[in-house]
Write an enzyme that holds these catalytic residues in place. Structure first.
Site, PDB file in Angstrom:
ATOM      1  N   GLU A   1      61.270  58.725  55.634  1.00  0.00           N
ATOM      2  CA  GLU A   1      61.423  57.269  55.639  1.00  0.00           C
ATOM      3  C   GLU A   1      62.894  56.878  55.421  1.00  0.00           C
ATOM      4  O   GLU A   1      63.407  55.968  56.072  1.00  0.00           O
ATOM      5  CB  GLU A   1      60.505  56.643  54.568  1.00  0.00           C
ATOM      6  CG  GLU A   1      60.639  55.141  54.398  1.00  0.00           C
ATOM      7  CD  GLU A   1      60.408  54.315  55.662  1.00  0.00           C
ATOM      8  OE1 GLU A   1      59.951  54.846  56.682  1.00  0.00           O
ATOM      9  OE2 GLU A   1      60.729  53.115  55.625  1.00  0.00           O
TER      10      GLU A   1
ATOM     11  N   LYS B   1      65.131  54.690  58.073  1.00  0.00           N
ATOM     12  CA  LYS B   1      65.788  53.437  57.665  1.00  0.00           C
ATOM     13  C   LYS B   1      67.266  53.484  58.020  1.00  0.00           C
ATOM     14  O   LYS B   1      67.816  52.535  58.564  1.00  0.00           O
ATOM     15  CB  LYS B   1      65.603  53.270  56.149  1.00  0.00           C
ATOM     16  CG  LYS B   1      65.322  51.927  55.623  1.00  0.00           C
ATOM     17  CD  LYS B   1      63.942  51.376  55.761  1.00  0.00           C
ATOM     18  CE  LYS B   1      63.299  51.419  57.089  1.00  0.00           C
ATOM     19  NZ  LYS B   1      61.873  51.162  57.089  1.00  0.00           N
TER      20      LYS B   1
ATOM     21  N   CYS C   1      53.889  31.183  51.174  1.00  0.00           N
ATOM     22  CA  CYS C   1      53.789  29.966  51.980  1.00  0.00           C
ATOM     23  C   CYS C   1      54.950  29.045  51.622  1.00  0.00           C
ATOM     24  O   CYS C   1      55.824  29.418  50.865  1.00  0.00           O
ATOM     25  CB  CYS C   1      52.478  29.258  51.673  1.00  0.00           C
ATOM     26  SG  CYS C   1      51.072  30.369  51.590  1.00  0.00           S
TER      27      CYS C   1
ATOM     28  N   TRP D   1      50.598  30.844  54.923  1.00  0.00           N
ATOM     29  CA  TRP D   1      50.498  32.229  55.407  1.00  0.00           C
ATOM     30  C   TRP D   1      49.178  32.691  54.825  1.00  0.00           C
ATOM     31  O   TRP D   1      49.028  32.833  53.607  1.00  0.00           O
ATOM     32  CB  TRP D   1      51.703  33.004  54.881  1.00  0.00           C
ATOM     33  CG  TRP D   1      51.607  34.482  54.856  1.00  0.00           C
ATOM     34  CD1 TRP D   1      51.007  35.264  53.915  1.00  0.00           C
ATOM     35  CD2 TRP D   1      52.167  35.396  55.807  1.00  0.00           C
ATOM     36  NE1 TRP D   1      51.173  36.587  54.230  1.00  0.00           N
ATOM     37  CE2 TRP D   1      51.877  36.708  55.379  1.00  0.00           C
ATOM     38  CE3 TRP D   1      52.899  35.232  56.989  1.00  0.00           C
ATOM     39  CZ2 TRP D   1      52.280  37.837  56.074  1.00  0.00           C
ATOM     40  CZ3 TRP D   1      53.300  36.372  57.668  1.00  0.00           C
ATOM     41  CH2 TRP D   1      52.988  37.643  57.211  1.00  0.00           C
TER      42      TRP D   1
HETATM   43  O1  M6R Z   1      53.686  46.294  61.876  1.00  0.00           O
HETATM   44  P1  M6R Z   1      53.561  47.774  61.768  1.00  0.00           P
HETATM   45  O2  M6R Z   1      53.585  48.274  60.368  1.00  0.00           O
HETATM   46  O3  M6R Z   1      52.367  48.310  62.522  1.00  0.00           O
HETATM   47  O4  M6R Z   1      54.845  48.351  62.513  1.00  0.00           O
HETATM   48  C1  M6R Z   1      54.998  49.724  62.730  1.00  0.00           C
HETATM   49  C2  M6R Z   1      56.413  50.060  63.082  1.00  0.00           C
HETATM   50  O5  M6R Z   1      56.791  49.432  64.271  1.00  0.00           O
HETATM   51  C3  M6R Z   1      57.393  49.676  61.971  1.00  0.00           C
HETATM   52  O6  M6R Z   1      57.048  50.250  60.756  1.00  0.00           O
HETATM   53  C4  M6R Z   1      58.822  50.126  62.325  1.00  0.00           C
HETATM   54  O7  M6R Z   1      58.891  51.516  62.307  1.00  0.00           O
HETATM   55  C5  M6R Z   1      59.822  49.497  61.349  1.00  0.00           C
HETATM   56  N1  M6R Z   1      60.807  48.787  62.079  1.00  0.00           N
HETATM   57  C6  M6R Z   1      60.543  50.489  60.509  1.00  0.00           C
HETATM   58  O8  M6R Z   1      61.409  49.896  59.626  1.00  0.00           O
END
Ligand code: M6R
Length: 626
Positions: free
Chosen positions: A499, A503, A20, A92
C-alpha cells in the site's frame, strides 16, 4: 504558522469528518438564497440529496430532493419559500437510501419543527420504537435524524433550547444540529457533539454551518462550537450555552483564509485533510460496534449454522481496497480457520474461481461503484456465494447488490489517493473477522478482547503519528530526486509495503515496488544500489530478526534505508539510516498505524516534487469502467 492555526481549527472542529453539510440563517434577508449559496460552498464534500426548511408566514416550508443542488434550485423556484429564518442541508446518506423522503430537513410529527443533522445517532432504533409504542408516532423516513425531530417536538413546552437539550440527553452518537420551530420564529437553535459546527456572526444576521466556507461570503467572524454546547441565535445575538445552560464566553475567531483553503478545512490538499481525519473516522467506524468486549455488527447477523457452512472465503477488490483485503486474509484464516483467497476484481471472474453455495465472498470498495468489483460481486452471487460488501458509500450499487453491507462511516473521500478509506477498511475487517469467529466460536475471548482494545486505542495512537508530520516532510525531501524505490517487509508488513508503494507512485510518480523482504535475494536485489532507497517495515515480532537480516542485505548494497519500527526498538538503529517510530500496540493491529507515515511520506514526496496531489495524472477517483 498559518498552516498550524488552520490545522488547529480543523481539529477543534472535530477533524472535519462530518459527512453532510449544514447551513442555517436568521436575519432580515431572504433565507432561501443564502441557504442555497451556503450549501453550494459545501458541495465539495460530496452529497446525494439536499433540502431547506424556511419559516414563512408563521408556517414551515420544507423543500428537499434527492440529487444535486441544481435539482433543489429548480424545486425552490417552484415552491419559492420566503422568510428570514431557515436551515439547509446536503446529505451523504447514512441511515436509509438517498431519496426525497430521507433527505433533510426532517420534520417532527407535525409541521411545526424541522431539524438538520450531521452525524450518526446510534440508539435511534431504540428511541424510534419507544416513540411508536408510547406515543404512536408515525415516521416518514428511514433516517436517524427524524427521531431527533420527533424528540424535540415531544419535549417542547415553550422553550426550544430546553427541548433540544432534553433530546440531547437521550440520544447517543455524534451530531451537529440545526433546529427551527414555528412556535419561536425569531430563534435558530444549534447544538454539537463530535461533529463540526460553527456560528457566523453578522450585522443584524447570524449563521450556523458545519464548515466555514458556507458562510465566508457573509462574515469572517466565527465562533467555534465545542462538544455539548447549545447555541441560541437571534438575528442580533448568538449565545453559546454550556452543558449547565450557562452562557459561555467564546473568543471570536477571525478567518483569514480564502474560500478554497476553507473548503479543505485549512489543509493544503484534500489528501492531507483526509489523512488528518483518520482519528475521527476510526471512531465512527468503531462507533457502537464494540460492546462488552465483543463485536456487535447488527448489519450481519449470521447464525452459527450459516457460518459453519462456509468452506472458503474470497476477498475481492481493486487497488487500495485490494491491499486492505490482503490484511483481511490472515485475519479470517487465523480466527475462523477457513482458507481465504484474495483476488484483484478484474482477474477474479476470468479465472473461473471455485465459488459455490459454501462460499463467503467479501467485496471491498470505497466508492461502492468500481465496475470490476461490481462485476465480480455479480459473478459470485450467480454462483451461489453469500456476499458481504464493505464500502463507504451508502446506497452505492455494491452496497445494494450484496446480501449484507458493512459501512465504513469514514466520511467522503475526495482525494484520488485513498487514505482514510484504506485504514477504515482494515478496521472493518478486524471487526468482521472477529464477529464471524465469535459466531463460529473459534476465537479465544482474551485474544478478541486484546484486539478490540487495541482498535479502540487507534484514534489516540494515530494522533501521535500525525504529530510528527515535519519529520515525514524532511524524509520526503531526501527522496525528492530518486527514480526508483523499494518497500520491503514480511507478513502484514509486506502488505503495508504494497500500500505504501502504491501511494507513493500514484501521487509522486516515483517508481516504487513492494517486495516480501525475504524474496529480494531471489532476483530483485540485483537492482539495489546507492540510488535505490528502501523503506523497510519491521513491526511484526514473529519475523523481526529475519527482517533485520533482509535489511542488512540491502544496506550491504549501499541502499539508503528508512526503517519503520515499533516505538522503543533501538536494535533497528544499527541497520537503518533513518527510522520512523509508531506507537507499540497489539502486533496484529499494527498495520492500521503503520500505513499512516507512509501516506504522509507519499503526500510530502508529491508536494516537494510539485505534483498534483489530489488529482494525479491519468487517474479518477471512481473507476466505473471495466
Ligand atoms: O472505490 P474503490 O475502493 O473500489 O476503488 C478501488 C481503487 O480504484 C482505488 O483504491 C485506487 O487504487 C486508489 N486511487 C488508490 O489510492
Amino acid at each position: 504558522m498559518v498552516y498550524i492555526i488552520l490545522t488547529m481549527v480543523a481539529s477543534m472542529n472535530g477533524g472535519n469528518t462530518n459527512m453532510c453539510g449544514i447551513v442555517g440563517y436568521i436575519g432580515s434577508k431572504e433565507a432561501t438564497p443564502i441557504l442555497l449559496a451556503g450549501l453550494k460552498k459545501l458541495e465539495y464534500r460530496g452529497y446525494d440529496s439536499a433540502g431547506v426548511a424556511v419559516i414563512e408566514d408563521g408556517g414551515l416550508t420544507v423543500v428537499k430532493t434527492v440529487g444535486k443542488l441544481d435539482k433543489l434550485e429548480k424545486k425552490l423556484e417552484e415552491f419559492n419559500p420566503s422568510g428570514f429564518l431557515g436551515i439547509g442541508h446536503t446529505r451523504w446518506a447514512t441511515h436509509g437510501r438517498p431519496n426525497d423522503v430521507n433527505s433533510h430537513p426532517h420534520k417532527g410529527y407535525s409541521d411545526d419543527f424541522a431539524v438538520v443533522h450531521n452525524g450518526i445517532i446510534e440508539n435511534y432504533l431504540e428511541l424510534k420504537e419507544q416513540l411508536i409504542e408510547e406515543r404512536g408516532d408515525v415516521f416518514a423516513s428511514e433516517t436517524d435524524t427524524e427521531v431527533i425531530a420527533h424528540l424535540v417536538e415531544n419535549y417542547y413546552a415553550g422553550d426550544l433550547v430546553e427541548a433540544v437539550r432534553k433530546a440531547m440527553a437521550v440520544i447517543k452518537g455524534s451530531y451537529a444540529l440545526g433546529v427551527v420551530s414555528i412556535h419561536e420564529p425569531d430563534k435558530l437553535v444549534a447544538a454539537r457533539k463530535d461533529s463540526p459546527l460553527i456560528v457566523g456572526l453578522g450585522e443584524g444576521e447570524n449563521f450556523i454551518a458545519s464548515d466555514i466556507p458556507a458562510i465566508l461570503n457573509h462574515t469572517r467572524d466565527v465562533y467555534l462550537i465545542e462538544d455539548g454546547e447549545v447555541v441560541l441565535l437571534t438575528k442580533d445575538k448568538a449565545t453559546i450555552l454550556d452543558t449547565d445552560n450557562k452562557p459561555v464566553e467564546r473568543k471570536v475567531f477571525h478567518v483569514e483564509w480564502d474560500a478554497e483553503a476553507a473548503e479543505k478545512g485549512g489543509f493544503e490538499h484534500f489528501m492531507l485533510k483526509e489523512i488528518f481525519e483518520q482519528p475521527e473516522a476510526f471512531k465512527k467506524t468503531l462507533s457502537g460496534r464494540i460492546q462488552d468486549g465483543k463485536v456487535k455488527l447488527d448489519e450481519l447477523e449470521f447464525t452459527k449454522k450459516q457460518v459453519d457452512r462456509w468452506e472458503k472465503v474470497f476477498i475481492v477488490a481493486c487497488g487500495t481496497a485490494y491491499h486492505s483485503g490482503l490484511i483481511g486474509k490472515p485475519l479470517i484464516e487465523g480466527f475462523l480457520r477457513i482458507p481465504v483467497e484474495v483476488d484483484i476484481a478484474s482477474e477474479f471472474r476470468y479465472r473461473e474461481p471455485l465459488v459455490n453455495e459454501k462460499t463467503l465472498a467479501l467485496f471491498i470498495s470505497q466508492s461502492g461503484e468500481t465496475a470490476d468489483t461490481l462485476a465480480a460481486l455479480r459473478e459470485a452471487k450467480a454462483k451461489g456465494a453469500t456476499t458481504i460488501a464493505i464500502t463507504n458509500v451508502v446506497g452505492s450499487t455494491i452496497s445494494r447488490e450484496a446480501h449484507k453491507t458493512v459501512y465504513l462511516w469514514a466520511g467522503p473521500e475526495i482525494a484520488v489517493a485513498s487514505t482514510k478509506a484504506y485504514t477504515t477498511m482494515l478496521i472493518a475487517q478486524y471487526l468482521v473477522s472477529v464477529y464471524l469467529a465469535q459466531v463460529k466460536g473459534t476465537i479465544d475471548k482474551d485474544k478478541a478482547e486484546k484486539i478490540l482494545a487495541a482498535l479502540q486505542e487507534l484514534p489516540d495512537n494515530t494522533r501521535k503519528i500525525l504529530g510528527q508530520k515535519d519529520y515525514y516532510l524532511r524524509l520526503a525531501e531526501s527522496l525528492k530526486g530518486c527514480e526508483h524505490l523499494f518497500f520491503i517487509g514480511r507478513g502484514f508488513d509486506y502488505h503495508i509495503a504494497q500500500e505504501g508503494s502504491l501511494k507513493l507512485k500514484e501521487i509522486s510518480y516515483i517508481h516504487a515496488e513492494a517486495y516480501a523482504a525475504g524474496e529480494m535475494k531471489h532476483g530483485t536485489l540485483a537492482l539495489v544500489t546507492a540510488d535505490t532507497p528502501v523503506v523497510a517495515i519491521a513491526l511484526q515480532e514473529k519475523t523481526y530478526e529475519k527482517t533485520l537480516s533482509n535489511i542488512k542485505e540491502v544496506t550491504a548494497r549501499d541502499a539508503y534505508v528508512i526503517g519503520l519500527a515499533n516505538e522503543g526498538d533501538t536494535e533497528i538503529l544499527k541497520t537503518v539510516n533513518e527510522v520512523i517510530y509508531i506507537p507499540r500496540i497489539e502486533n496484529i493491529v499494527s498495520p492500521v498505524l503503520a500505513v499512516i507515515p507512509l501516506q504522509l511520506l507519499a503526500y510530502y514526496a508529491a508536494c516537494v516534487r510539485g505534483c498534483n496531489v489530489d488529482q494525479p495524472r491519468n487517474l479518477a477517483k471512481s473507476v466505473t469502467v471495466e
